[in-house]
Structure formats: C-alpha cells, structure tokens
Design a protein around this motif. Structure first.
Motif, short mmCIF file in Angstrom:
data_model
loop_
_atom_site.label_atom_id
_atom_site.label_comp_id
_atom_site.label_asym_id
_atom_site.label_seq_id
_atom_site.Cartn_x
_atom_site.Cartn_y
_atom_site.Cartn_z
N VAL A 219 0.77 -1.24 0.06
CA VAL A 219 0.02 0.00 0.19
C VAL A 219 0.86 1.04 -0.24
CG1 VAL A 219 -0.08 0.27 2.68
CG2 VAL A 219 -2.11 0.91 1.09
N VAL A 220 0.39 2.40 -0.67
CA VAL A 220 1.07 3.84 -0.35
C VAL A 220 -0.03 4.60 0.23
CG1 VAL A 220 2.68 3.29 -2.16
CG2 VAL A 220 0.32 4.11 -2.77
N PRO A 221 0.28 5.74 0.67
CA PRO A 221 -0.66 6.80 1.22
C PRO A 221 -1.97 6.94 0.35
CG PRO A 221 1.58 7.57 1.52
CD PRO A 221 1.70 6.41 0.40
N VAL A 247 -2.46 -4.35 5.18
CA VAL A 247 -1.65 -3.66 4.43
C VAL A 247 -0.36 -3.54 4.90
CG1 VAL A 247 -3.39 -2.56 2.56
CG2 VAL A 247 -2.74 -1.41 4.81
N MET A 248 0.72 -3.80 4.06
CA MET A 248 1.99 -3.49 4.53
C MET A 248 2.51 -1.97 4.56
SD MET A 248 3.75 -6.60 2.65
CE MET A 248 2.92 -6.70 0.97
N THR A 249 2.03 -1.47 5.80
CA THR A 249 2.38 0.00 5.90
C THR A 249 3.93 0.30 6.09
OG1 THR A 249 2.07 -0.38 8.43
CG2 THR A 249 0.13 0.51 6.89
N MET A 250 4.66 0.05 4.74
CA MET A 250 6.19 -0.07 4.77
C MET A 250 6.55 0.51 3.52
SD MET A 250 6.94 -3.91 4.98
CE MET A 250 5.79 -4.37 6.21
N ASN A 251 7.90 0.47 3.21
CA ASN A 251 8.51 0.78 1.98
C ASN A 251 7.55 1.55 1.12
OD1 ASN A 251 10.61 -0.87 3.23
ND2 ASN A 251 9.71 -2.66 2.43
N TYR A 252 7.39 2.89 1.51
CA TYR A 252 6.60 3.61 0.59
C TYR A 252 7.34 4.24 -0.64
CZ TYR A 252 3.33 3.53 4.63
OH TYR A 252 2.70 3.12 5.70
N GLY A 253 8.70 4.52 -0.50
CA GLY A 253 9.55 5.03 -1.57
C GLY A 253 8.88 6.57 -1.91
N GLU A 254 9.04 6.86 -3.19
CA GLU A 254 8.70 8.21 -3.60
C GLU A 254 7.09 8.42 -3.36
OE1 GLU A 254 9.42 8.71 -7.68
OE2 GLU A 254 11.52 8.30 -7.46
N PRO A 260 5.62 12.25 7.39
CA PRO A 260 6.33 11.35 8.19
C PRO A 260 5.66 9.80 8.18
CG PRO A 260 5.60 13.47 9.32
CD PRO A 260 4.88 13.29 7.84
N MET A 261 6.45 8.98 8.67
CA MET A 261 5.99 7.45 8.48
C MET A 261 4.63 7.25 9.10
SD MET A 261 8.09 5.43 6.66
CE MET A 261 7.82 4.03 7.23
N LEU A 262 4.43 7.71 10.51
CA LEU A 262 3.13 7.55 11.05
C LEU A 262 1.88 8.09 10.23
CD1 LEU A 262 1.21 6.80 13.29
CD2 LEU A 262 1.72 8.65 14.36
N GLU A 263 2.16 9.44 9.75
CA GLU A 263 1.24 9.89 9.01
C GLU A 263 0.82 9.41 7.53
OE1 GLU A 263 0.10 14.57 6.92
OE2 GLU A 263 1.84 14.17 8.47
N ALA A 264 2.08 8.90 7.10
CA ALA A 264 1.99 8.10 5.81
C ALA A 264 1.16 6.72 6.00
CB ALA A 264 3.42 7.64 5.30
N SER A 265 1.27 6.03 7.18
CA SER A 265 0.56 4.77 7.51
C SER A 265 -0.82 5.18 7.56
CB SER A 265 1.30 4.11 8.75
OG SER A 265 2.69 3.75 8.41
N VAL A 266 -1.08 6.28 8.39
CA VAL A 266 -2.56 6.62 8.85
C VAL A 266 -3.31 7.08 7.42
CG1 VAL A 266 -4.13 8.34 9.82
CG2 VAL A 266 -2.42 7.23 10.98
N ASP A 267 -2.76 7.56 6.53
CA ASP A 267 -3.23 7.77 5.29
C ASP A 267 -3.56 6.43 4.40
OD1 ASP A 267 -3.13 10.69 5.78
OD2 ASP A 267 -1.57 11.23 4.72
N SER A 268 -2.43 5.82 4.52
CA SER A 268 -2.65 4.62 3.74
C SER A 268 -4.00 3.83 4.05
CB SER A 268 -1.59 3.79 3.95
OG SER A 268 -0.45 4.38 3.43
N LEU A 269 -4.29 3.68 5.41
CA LEU A 269 -5.32 2.90 6.06
C LEU A 269 -6.60 3.63 5.71
CD1 LEU A 269 -3.58 2.14 9.36
CD2 LEU A 269 -4.10 0.52 7.54
N ARG A 270 -6.71 4.96 5.85
CA ARG A 270 -7.65 5.73 5.31
C ARG A 270 -8.11 5.52 4.06
NH1 ARG A 270 -9.86 8.89 9.36
NH2 ARG A 270 -8.22 10.00 10.83
N VAL A 307 13.68 0.56 2.39
CA VAL A 307 13.86 1.90 1.61
C VAL A 307 14.69 2.63 2.66
CG1 VAL A 307 12.72 3.87 0.70
CG2 VAL A 307 11.61 1.70 0.34
N PRO A 308 15.93 3.22 2.07
CA PRO A 308 16.77 4.26 2.90
C PRO A 308 15.88 5.23 3.23
CG PRO A 308 17.97 3.45 1.09
CD PRO A 308 16.45 2.70 0.78
N GLY A 309 16.09 5.73 4.66
CA GLY A 309 15.51 7.08 4.96
C GLY A 309 13.99 6.76 6.06
N GLU A 310 13.51 5.52 5.62
CA GLU A 310 12.28 5.12 6.34
C GLU A 310 12.48 4.39 7.43
OE1 GLU A 310 9.29 3.60 3.62
OE2 GLU A 310 9.48 4.93 2.21
#
Length: 533
Positions: A219-221, A247-254, A260-270, A307-310
């Motif tokens: 998944v992505v955001p 969903v794998m809330t990880m490795n989002y890339g570009e 931030p990782m938490l916000e990206a994960s929450v957006d992905s779930l929504r 993913v580097p930086g995540e």
C-alpha cells in the motif's frame, strides 16, 4: 514483506527414512492436540499477531513466547531473557511458497518441505508447544521472494490440494495470503487463487470448521495499487468471505513524499477504508464504516525499512496503535518478531536492514508490546465470523439550497476545474472539467473520479455566490468562425480558451478528449482573476 536472506540450517541426514517415519507418527498424535490453545481461549474480536520468519537464522523461539531469538545472534543481539510469559501470543508463521518455480508443492521458503520442517526444525512439535501454552498460529503464503503457490500450480484443483496440505497438517483456522511482486501482475494466478480459496472456505464451512482468509497487500498513502485492488475484487467475485485486507504500511518510496512514517501509514489506512467500501459496493455488498474498519489490518516494518530513510520508530508504533484502537481495526501485525530487539555492538551499520534486529535503539521496549496494546481477541476466535450486510435502512440526505454553501450538484450542469458543489451533505471540488459524474460514485482509485471530497456541510452554512462572467465578456462559440491560439469563447456560460488554430470543433468535446481537443475550459481561479480585473 521479504523472507529471510540469512543462511539456513540443515542438510538431510542419512537417517532420513527413519526420521520421516517418526515425524509422521508424531504428527498423527499432535493432530489431535493442535487446536488445544485456540479451544482454551476462543476469543473473537480484534487480534494481534506478529510475523515470524520461520527459516531465518538465528531461529526465533516463538513456541516459548520469548521476545528475542535463542541466544546471541550473529549480529550481536542480546540473549533472550529467562522469564517466559504465562500465555504465549498468536504468531503469523511465514512463508509457505512453492518448492520451485514450476512445482506445485508447498514448502517453507523453498528450503524445507513440510516433512523436512518437521524433523529438521521440529516445527510441528514447536507449534504444539505454543498451543499448549495458550498461543496459536496463522500461516502466511507468498511473500516478496520465491514463487507463490497460485503462480506455480497449473490448475485450481492442484492449488486446492497444495493449500489443503498446509491447512490440514497444521490444523489452522486462519490463512494469510501475502500477494506482492510478480504475483500481483499475474492475472491467471489471481483468478486461480480466488477460485481455490473460495472452494476451500466452502468445504471448511460445510464441515463446521472456520477458515478465515486475510489478504496482505502492499500500500501507499493513496491506497492499494490497481493490481492490489484487482486481487481483492477477484476474491469477492469468486465468493470468498474475506476476513479482511492487511496492508504493509512500509517501504513507501517516492509515494510517501515528505510525509512522516506515521502520517503515511494513517493515510494509507484511510485510503484503504475508502477503497474497500467501493470494492464491496461493486460486489453488491453493503457494509458500514465500522464493519469496513474491522476488515482492515496494518503491518508496519519495525525500525529500519528496506527503503533508505524510512524508519518506523517506537513513537510511530504508539501512534499507529492509538489510531487502530480509535478506528476499530480488526488486526495488527508487524514485520517481524525476529527483529524486535536493538542491534548489538557487532552490527554497526544499522542503515542496512537486518533479519535479527530493528536498527533502532529500543532501550528494552518491544515494538510488539506497543502494537499489541488493546488487541484482546484471538485469531482462531475471530475466524468463525461471517460477514453480514448492513440491514438497517438509512434515510438519504436531502440537500437544502438554503443551507448549502455551494450549488447542489446537477447532472446536467458542467463544472470547471476548482468548482465546489454540495452533494448528499458533503462538499466536493472538481479536479477537472466535468459533467454528469456523480461526486460520491464508489470508485476504487481516486484518479477515476473528477471530484475531491472536501468535507461535510456544517451547521450554520449559508449559500455563497458562484462567480460567473458578465454577459458579453467573451463571444459565443461559432462553428463557422476560425480561432487562433489564446482566443476565448463561451458555451452555455462556460468559458474556453483555444490551444491552437481551430474551426468547427466544439469546445464541449474537451470533456471527452481533453488532450486531443483544441479547447480547454478555464479554471475557477482564472474566472476569479478575470472578475478582479
């Protein structure tokens, strides 16, 4: 999620025949006892279970409920503490894949057949021990590397047999289908898998045995990819009663951008929540928002991601758990229990992902404890749940022009990019010129709709004037006249601008072929600037 890339234990010993015979005998005895943990604590509801990479070295002692691998790891991880919890947790054992790319036979990571795992890793015996202490297992098929069985098997019947071997041997009530990589693009395997799982679930329920089916997808955001959505749609079309989509809330890339990782994960779930609603509606099943949230699971990759930086931190884990509890997610997992420990001093480069430690300083705090908080159900207890449609009738919202801040959407009207409308109690904004597209149409992907949901109509809202160009600002379009680039006209009060020389081509055709049309509709921003002049 990837399987382990660390060295594996093991070559088949010369006493193979004797050991296999002993394993079969032990397996027969254990088969009677396999369900004892689930039966002793058959609690439904939302559940937590961390993934265990079964074939990774050092081996993770899931059967003892130990929080760390057995003894010092090759990366310098600390020894496991002596104390063992009074009741072991549920775990997701991964990954069952095809023995070889073209072989329809289940194996653990291609390294062990089911029998070999029994005698070389004592897997059957360890599972029995876990169940005796109150825990239970879910088994995950697939993963990021190796070949998923649905891809390797040539027919639905072969696939049913391959899945069935695993389900029967380990007496499992919940399976996890981790579909990623090439398997996401394989249309034939997607259909084959859906048909096989539907038949397996049907046979299980006929025998009064539950079989819960979870899909695990990347998944992505912005949500699932179109391929991921197709996997869900195929399952629903085949008649599978999905327990949910994890969903794998990880490795989002570009796709993560600056989030931030938490916000990206929450957006992905929504985003997934919205997509699931659309997918179920397209399948003819009406579910409430609460039901949809309960069909969602989240699996972060703790610490350093691929993913580097995540980096998913302990604070991210607390925040994700809080969101999950607020929304009522049906499942929480993590990748992986093998990694839930601070890397030791012999592992200086924590930017490189390890199979045996998280890559972040944990100071004795476990990600699994933070993520599991509040998830009091058990996987086996939840497996018997059957999806039921929403039965209560809802009164449709009737929009009132006197209290709507923007015009109420009209099927016959044309709307410029940026135009806001009201529909069924919500405000929407047009992403591009549109006519006849329902604002709340249940689309799976946001790019399929010209409307963005802004939010609800609020108490106290009143109509706002819609900006329109004064009569005579531009001439009405004429099919006989020629127009140069940049010239503007109006058609039914909608202003257009010529992109190049044109004659006889109606500006309204831009709605059907915006790239090929010589006209583009002006945006609301452009209209407002004209009015300001």
């Amino acid at each position: 999620m990837s399987g382990s890339v660390a060295p594996r234990l093991s070559k088949i010993r010369t006493v193979l025949a004797l050991v296999v015979l002993a394993t079969i005998v032990v397996g027969t005895v254990l088969g009677v006892r396999m369900m004892s943990g689930a039966e002793a604590d058959d609690v439904g509801g939302s559940w937590y279970a961390g993934y265990v990479d079964v074939t990774a070295v050092p081996r993770y002692a899931f059967e003892a409920g130990a929080p760390h691998p057995e003894g010092p790891s090759e990366t310098g991880a600390e020894e496991a503490p002596a104390e063992v919890p009074s009741r072991a947790d549920d775990v997701v054992l991964s990954f069952i894949v095809a023995e070889a790319e073209d072989t329809c036979a289940p194996s653990w990571g291609t390294h062990y057949s089911l029998d070999a795992a029994g005698y070389e890793m004592d897997l059957d015996r360890r599972i029995a021990r876990l169940r005796e202490s109150g825990g239970d297992i879910v088994i995950s098929f697939g993963g990021a590397i190796n070949t998923e069985l649905a891809v390797a098997c040539d027919s639905v019947d072969e696939l049913i047999d391959a899945y069935g071997q695993v389900i029967d041997r380990y007496s499992i009530t919940t399976i996890d289908l981790d579909i990623e990589g090439p398997a996401l693009q394989d249309a034939e395997s997607i259909q084959r898998r859906a048909e096989a799982v539907a038949e397996l679930q049907h046979m299980s329920r006929e025998q009064q045995k539950p079989l819960a089916v979870w899909l695990t997808l990347p998944v992505v955001p912005q949500g699932l990819s179109s391929e991921g959505a197709e996997v869900v749609a195929a399952m629903l079309e085949a008649g599978v009663d999905l327990a949910g989509v994890n969903v794998m809330t990880m490795n989002y890339g570009e796709a993560r951008g600056d989030l931030p990782m938490l916000e990206a994960s929450v957006d992905s779930l929504r985003s997934l929540h919205r997509q699931l609603g659309a997918l179920y509606r397209q399948a003819g099943v009406a579910l409430s928002d609460d039901q949809l949230w309960h069909k969602i699971g989240a699996t972060p990759m703790i610490g350093q991601n691929d993913v580097p930086g995540e980096i998913f931190t302990l604070e991210d884990a607390r925040g994700l758990n809080e969101f999950a509890q607020e929304q009522g997610l049906g499942r929480m997992s993590m990748w992986s229990l093998n990694r839930d420990i601070t890397c030791g001093p012999n592992y200086p480069n924590t930017d490189r992902v390890s199979d045996a430690c998280s890559g972040v300083q944990q100071d004795g705090v476990r990600f699994s404890e933070l993520l599991a908080t509040g998830f009091t159900g058990r996987a086996a207890g939840a497996a018997g749940t059957v999806t039921a449609e929403v039965s209560e009738e809802t009164t449709p919202v009737v929009d009132d022009p006197e209290t709507s801040p923007y015009p109420i959407w009209n099927e016959e009207a044309a709307y410029l990019e940026g135009t806001k409308v009201v529909w069924r109690g919500s405000v929407y904004q047009a992403k591009w010129w549109t006519r006849g597209d329902l604002p709340d149409d249940p689309v799976v992907n946001l790019w399929e709709t010209p409307w963005d949901l802004i939010g609800p109509v609020l108490p106290g809202d009143r109509p706002m004037p819609r900006p329109t160009l004064p009569e005579g600002t531009y001439d009405e379009w004429s099919g006989e006249q020629t127009y140069e680039r940049g010239e503007r006209v109006v058609v039914e009060d909608i202003p257009y601008e010529a992109k190049w020389w044109t004659q006889g081509e109606s500006p309204e055709a831009a709605a059907v072929d915006p790239d090929g049309s010589p006209w583009r509709p002006l945006t609301m921003d452009e209209v407002e600037k004209i009015l300001e002049q």
